[in-house]
Design a protein around this motif. Sequence first.
Motif, PDB file in Angstrom:
ATOM      1  N   LEU A 172      36.118  27.002 -66.506  1.00 29.89           N
ATOM      2  CA  LEU A 172      34.526  27.468 -67.074  1.00 29.89           C
ATOM      3  C   LEU A 172      35.607  29.273 -68.738  1.00 29.89           C
ATOM      4  O   LEU A 172      36.787  29.085 -68.345  1.00 29.89           O
ATOM      5  N   ARG A 173      35.290  28.369 -69.833  1.00 30.10           N
ATOM      6  CA  ARG A 173      35.618  28.122 -71.084  1.00 30.10           C
ATOM      7  C   ARG A 173      34.680  29.328 -71.604  1.00 30.10           C
ATOM      8  O   ARG A 173      33.727  29.286 -71.857  1.00 30.10           O
ATOM      9  N   ILE A 174      35.952  30.166 -72.671  1.00 28.25           N
ATOM     10  CA  ILE A 174      34.239  31.200 -73.396  1.00 28.25           C
ATOM     11  C   ILE A 174      34.907  31.681 -74.831  1.00 28.25           C
ATOM     12  O   ILE A 174      36.366  31.945 -74.573  1.00 28.25           O
ATOM     13  N   TYR A 175      34.617  31.830 -75.243  1.00 25.07           N
ATOM     14  CA  TYR A 175      34.823  31.462 -76.507  1.00 25.07           C
ATOM     15  C   TYR A 175      33.759  32.691 -77.678  1.00 25.07           C
ATOM     16  O   TYR A 175      32.756  32.770 -77.244  1.00 25.07           O
ATOM     17  N   SER A 176      34.758  33.476 -78.543  1.00 27.73           N
ATOM     18  CA  SER A 176      34.292  34.571 -79.214  1.00 27.73           C
ATOM     19  C   SER A 176      33.383  34.112 -80.248  1.00 27.73           C
ATOM     20  O   SER A 176      32.944  34.963 -81.103  1.00 27.73           O
ATOM     21  N   ALA A 177      33.421  32.951 -80.774  1.00 25.19           N
ATOM     22  CA  ALA A 177      32.617  32.402 -81.777  1.00 25.19           C
ATOM     23  C   ALA A 177      31.708  30.978 -81.546  1.00 25.19           C
ATOM     24  O   ALA A 177      32.008  29.947 -80.290  1.00 25.19           O
ATOM     25  N   PRO A 178      30.481  30.880 -82.140  1.00 24.57           N
ATOM     26  CA  PRO A 178      30.444  29.180 -82.103  1.00 24.57           C
ATOM     27  C   PRO A 178      31.115  27.788 -82.203  1.00 24.57           C
ATOM     28  O   PRO A 178      31.142  28.317 -83.669  1.00 24.57           O
ATOM     29  N   LEU A 179      30.965  27.267 -81.668  1.00 26.98           N
ATOM     30  CA  LEU A 179      32.017  26.327 -81.640  1.00 26.98           C
ATOM     31  C   LEU A 179      31.040  25.587 -82.256  1.00 26.98           C
ATOM     32  O   LEU A 179      29.484  24.856 -82.052  1.00 26.98           O
ATOM     33  N   SER A 180      31.853  24.062 -83.357  1.00 28.14           N
ATOM     34  CA  SER A 180      30.829  23.655 -84.226  1.00 28.14           C
ATOM     35  C   SER A 180      30.713  22.368 -82.720  1.00 28.14           C
ATOM     36  O   SER A 180      31.033  21.926 -81.920  1.00 28.14           O
ATOM     37  N   GLY A 181      29.515  20.999 -83.478  1.00 32.46           N
ATOM     38  CA  GLY A 181      29.397  20.073 -82.849  1.00 32.46           C
ATOM     39  C   GLY A 181      30.295  19.342 -82.883  1.00 32.46           C
ATOM     40  O   GLY A 181      30.983  18.472 -81.338  1.00 32.46           O
ATOM     41  N   ALA A 182      31.965  19.151 -83.574  1.00 28.77           N
ATOM     42  CA  ALA A 182      32.273  18.379 -83.602  1.00 28.77           C
ATOM     43  C   ALA A 182      33.724  18.733 -82.280  1.00 28.77           C
ATOM     44  O   ALA A 182      34.576  18.181 -81.375  1.00 28.77           O
ATOM     45  N   ALA A 183      33.860  20.172 -82.309  1.00 25.90           N
ATOM     46  CA  ALA A 183      34.304  21.023 -81.617  1.00 25.90           C
ATOM     47  C   ALA A 183      33.978  20.703 -80.043  1.00 25.90           C
ATOM     48  O   ALA A 183      34.541  20.709 -79.348  1.00 25.90           O
ATOM     49  N   VAL A 184      32.560  20.839 -80.267  1.00 24.76           N
ATOM     50  CA  VAL A 184      31.825  20.233 -78.545  1.00 24.76           C
ATOM     51  C   VAL A 184      32.480  19.227 -77.942  1.00 24.76           C
ATOM     52  O   VAL A 184      32.558  19.075 -77.450  1.00 24.76           O
ATOM     53  N   GLU A 185      32.270  18.048 -78.962  1.00 25.01           N
ATOM     54  CA  GLU A 185      32.580  17.142 -78.835  1.00 25.01           C
ATOM     55  C   GLU A 185      33.881  16.616 -77.985  1.00 25.01           C
ATOM     56  O   GLU A 185      34.530  15.775 -77.064  1.00 25.01           O
ATOM     57  N   ARG A 186      34.934  17.374 -78.564  1.00 20.63           N
ATOM     58  CA  ARG A 186      36.068  17.380 -78.376  1.00 20.63           C
ATOM     59  C   ARG A 186      36.674  18.091 -77.020  1.00 20.63           C
ATOM     60  O   ARG A 186      37.342  17.024 -76.033  1.00 20.63           O
TER      61      ARG A 186
END
Length: 188
Positions: A172-186
């Motif tokens: 489980l990971r929580i980030y303080s900003a929305p990740l881009s589609g490319a970041a999610v894919e990585r």
Amino acid sequence: TYADGISGQAAHFGRALGTRLEYSLASNLDPRQGTIAVWLKLDGNAVVDGRPVKADDWQTILSMPWDSQTRVGSGAIWFWVYNGRFRADVSDLRDQYVMAAQSGDNVWQHVVFTWDAYESRIYVNGICSRRLRDDSNMAQIVRRRRFCRLDADRFEVGNLHGNSLEGWMDDLRIYSAPLSGAAVERLY
């Protein structure tokens, strides 16, 4: 209890197990924007109170506390499974949510929910399944979401109001900003 997961040991959640994690909202989750990424393996053979878990039993992945009388407009983040779909909600005044079909029970799935003041997205296994942009007012294409309050001080993982995730959760990971589609894919 724990079992082999994607990254080490995965936590086993279930109503019969009573598994529930609680965290302070401060410095952990920003309800105004962020990303929640998690590996899930839903238990398609789960039995609760002597009956199989049905598709219309909602299962909590992560949620800020809310009750049915005050959730709309509260800004409460709610990430759950219902009717065979992953769903995510920011509890704005319009009470909109985004959803995506799950790929099945008893298999690991990487599920990501991103949101900000303008849109929400949900990804399953690196693919953006759904996007909800608040642009229903054609005169004003980009419209900020509205909340009447942001009053929670904590969030819960795996169980809210007895509606437990039935299965395993890992990384489980929580980030303080929305990740881009490319970041999610990585991440996937």
